[in-house]
Design a protein around this motif. Structure first.
Motif, PDB file in Angstrom:
ATOM      1  N   THR A 197     -41.247 -12.045 -24.817  1.00  0.00           N
ATOM      2  CA  THR A 197     -41.033 -11.380 -23.537  1.00  0.00           C
ATOM      3  C   THR A 197     -39.824 -10.460 -23.653  1.00  0.00           C
ATOM      4  N   HIS A 214     -47.833 -10.537 -29.606  1.00  0.00           N
ATOM      5  CA  HIS A 214     -48.022 -10.092 -28.230  1.00  0.00           C
ATOM      6  C   HIS A 214     -46.649  -9.941 -27.587  1.00  0.00           C
ATOM      7  N   ILE A 216     -44.853  -9.254 -23.726  1.00  0.00           N
ATOM      8  CA  ILE A 216     -45.046  -9.173 -22.284  1.00  0.00           C
ATOM      9  C   ILE A 216     -43.759  -8.653 -21.642  1.00  0.00           C
ATOM     10  N   TYR A 218     -41.544  -8.765 -18.747  1.00  0.00           N
ATOM     11  CA  TYR A 218     -41.412  -9.678 -17.606  1.00  0.00           C
ATOM     12  C   TYR A 218     -41.022  -8.958 -16.319  1.00  0.00           C
ATOM     13  N   ASP A 221     -44.565  -8.045 -15.148  1.00  0.00           N
ATOM     14  CA  ASP A 221     -45.471  -9.180 -14.984  1.00  0.00           C
ATOM     15  C   ASP A 221     -44.658 -10.412 -14.598  1.00  0.00           C
ATOM     16  N   ASN A 223     -45.612 -13.154 -13.442  1.00  0.00           N
ATOM     17  CA  ASN A 223     -46.283 -14.398 -13.791  1.00  0.00           C
ATOM     18  C   ASN A 223     -46.568 -14.435 -15.295  1.00  0.00           C
ATOM     19  N   TRP A 224     -45.535 -14.088 -16.083  1.00  0.00           N
ATOM     20  CA  TRP A 224     -45.735 -13.931 -17.526  1.00  0.00           C
ATOM     21  C   TRP A 224     -46.042 -15.253 -18.229  1.00  0.00           C
ATOM     22  N   GLU A 226     -48.193 -17.600 -17.193  1.00  0.00           N
ATOM     23  CA  GLU A 226     -49.650 -17.738 -17.171  1.00  0.00           C
ATOM     24  C   GLU A 226     -50.302 -16.721 -18.109  1.00  0.00           C
ATOM     25  N   THR A 227     -49.728 -15.521 -18.164  1.00  0.00           N
ATOM     26  CA  THR A 227     -50.249 -14.500 -19.081  1.00  0.00           C
ATOM     27  C   THR A 227     -50.142 -14.982 -20.517  1.00  0.00           C
ATOM     28  N   LYS A 230     -52.822 -17.550 -21.338  1.00  0.00           N
ATOM     29  CA  LYS A 230     -54.148 -16.959 -21.536  1.00  0.00           C
ATOM     30  C   LYS A 230     -54.300 -16.312 -22.912  1.00  0.00           C
ATOM     31  N   GLN A 252     -41.752 -20.312 -15.482  1.00  0.00           N
ATOM     32  CA  GLN A 252     -42.752 -19.610 -16.291  1.00  0.00           C
ATOM     33  C   GLN A 252     -42.940 -20.281 -17.653  1.00  0.00           C
TER      34      GLN A 252
END
Length: 346
Positions: A197, A214, A216, A218, A221, A223-224, A226-227, A230, A252
């Motif tokens: 993140t 990956h 993300i 933050y 997003d 709700n990182w 939950e991302t 997934k 989170q």
């Protein structure tokens, strides 16, 4: 070899005046005991704990006044009469908690931290027990090696100290501080998937270059967690979370963790209020673990891994000198750095 009798060092005189508590002074070169080594320090680095101590915000034991600095690397220049493990010319790393040799840390060992309870590394020469140093990685220079003592070992302990990271597992790292970047590198070397993140596209690109699978943002997003979940196989969650945020990120982290996964709490950058996270630990069936650096045994294991995989720490492009170490504190406090803030000591 003729050794000097005086040296330059940074002393933390007390707390309450912020970085004004750091005083650059002349001091005697310490005497070498029978079981000690005298190390000419060539590198040091700054940790978040180093910033907190002079501000009176550090939560662990202190014995002030104390020479500042948690991390160090240098060359052995003299040894005590009973020393059998080292000789002049050996390149070594300092062990942060000098008393933490192996196994779980205990109260006594937790009170042997450099730069807090014992004189640290922001000086030209330091005396350490022969058990308080380890061999420096052959693939690193002194400033790189000095970045390992706290941040790298903390990451290694988080990934291998309680539930050992396995190939194919997933690790979530937060941000671009030293601990998180080391965790990213160690996880990739182990064949793990890394989700990182960050707060900007620029930092995201650097994380990808370091191997993050990956990234993300933050800020984009909220709700990182939950991302991140997934992105894992079958959406079951990550096996390890490197938790450096505290109150602002723990919710989170819990959203992201897999059943029986481990959240390693290393920092509290956004606060310390646990809210309802304790009960959520039960619903997530995970372990939340505080990590306080690591042992000599772990440091030796980590050094070997860094050599085997030719891992180099991410050191900020701006490297300071011993004389400008106070500026390094201010630079890091202002969050101008990326990775570890290094100090070159002449």
């Amino acid at each position: 070899m003729s050794l000097p009798t005086s040296q330059k060092q940074w002393l933390i005189q007390g707390t309450g005046k912020g970085f004004d508590n750091l005083v650059f002074q002349d001091a005697p070169v310490p005497k070498v005991g029978d079981n000690d080594v005298l190390v000419k320090l060539h590198g040091a680095s700054i940790n978040y704990r180093d910033l907190l101590i002079p501000q009176g915000k550090y939560i662990f034991p202190l014995r002030l006044p104390v020479v500042a600095g948690s991390d160090g690397a240098g060359e052995v220049v003299a040894v005590g009469s009973s020393v059998t493990k080292w000789k002049a010319g050996d390149r070594v790393l300092t062990l942060f908690n000098q008393g933490h040799q192996a196994g779980p840390v205990d109260v006594a060992a937790s009170q042997t931290g450099l730069g807090g309870c014992i004189d640290g590394t922001l000086r030209q020469y330091g005396v350490f027990s022969q058990e308080g140093v380890v061999r420096m990685p052959r693939n690193l220079d002194f400033v790189e090696a000095a970045a390992l003592t706290c941040a790298a070992l903390t990451s290694w302990n988080a990934l291998y100290g309680l539930r050992r990271l396995k190939q194919g597992e997933t690790v979530l790292v937060q941000g671009t501080g030293g601990v998180s970047l080391f965790a990213l590198q160690f996880a990739k070397a182990a064949g793990a998937t890394v989700i990182a993140t960050t707060s900007s596209a620029k930092k995201a690109e650097i994380l990808k270059k370091l191997g993050a699978d990956h990234v993300i943002n933050y800020r984009e997003d909220a709700n990182w967690g939950e991302t991140a979940r997934k992105l894992t196989p079958k959406g079951e969650g990550v096996e390890h979370v490197i938790e450096v945020g505290g109150e602002g990120t723990m919710t989170q982290s819990l959203r992201a963790i897999k059943m029986e996964g481990v959240i390693s709490i290393i920092g509290l950058l956004s606060g310390t209020n646990p809210k309802d996270n304790i009960m959520e630990t039960l619903s997530r069936l995970c372990t939340i673990r505080g990590v306080y650096v690591g042992s000599k045994e772990q440091l030796v294991e980590m050094v070997k891994a860094m050599e085997d995989h030719d891992i180099h720490p991410v050191v900020d492009e701006k490297v300071f000198t011993l004389e400008t170490a106070k500026e390094a504190y201010e630079y890091m406090w202002a969050q101008k750095h990326f990775g570890k803030v290094g100090i070159k000591i002449e």
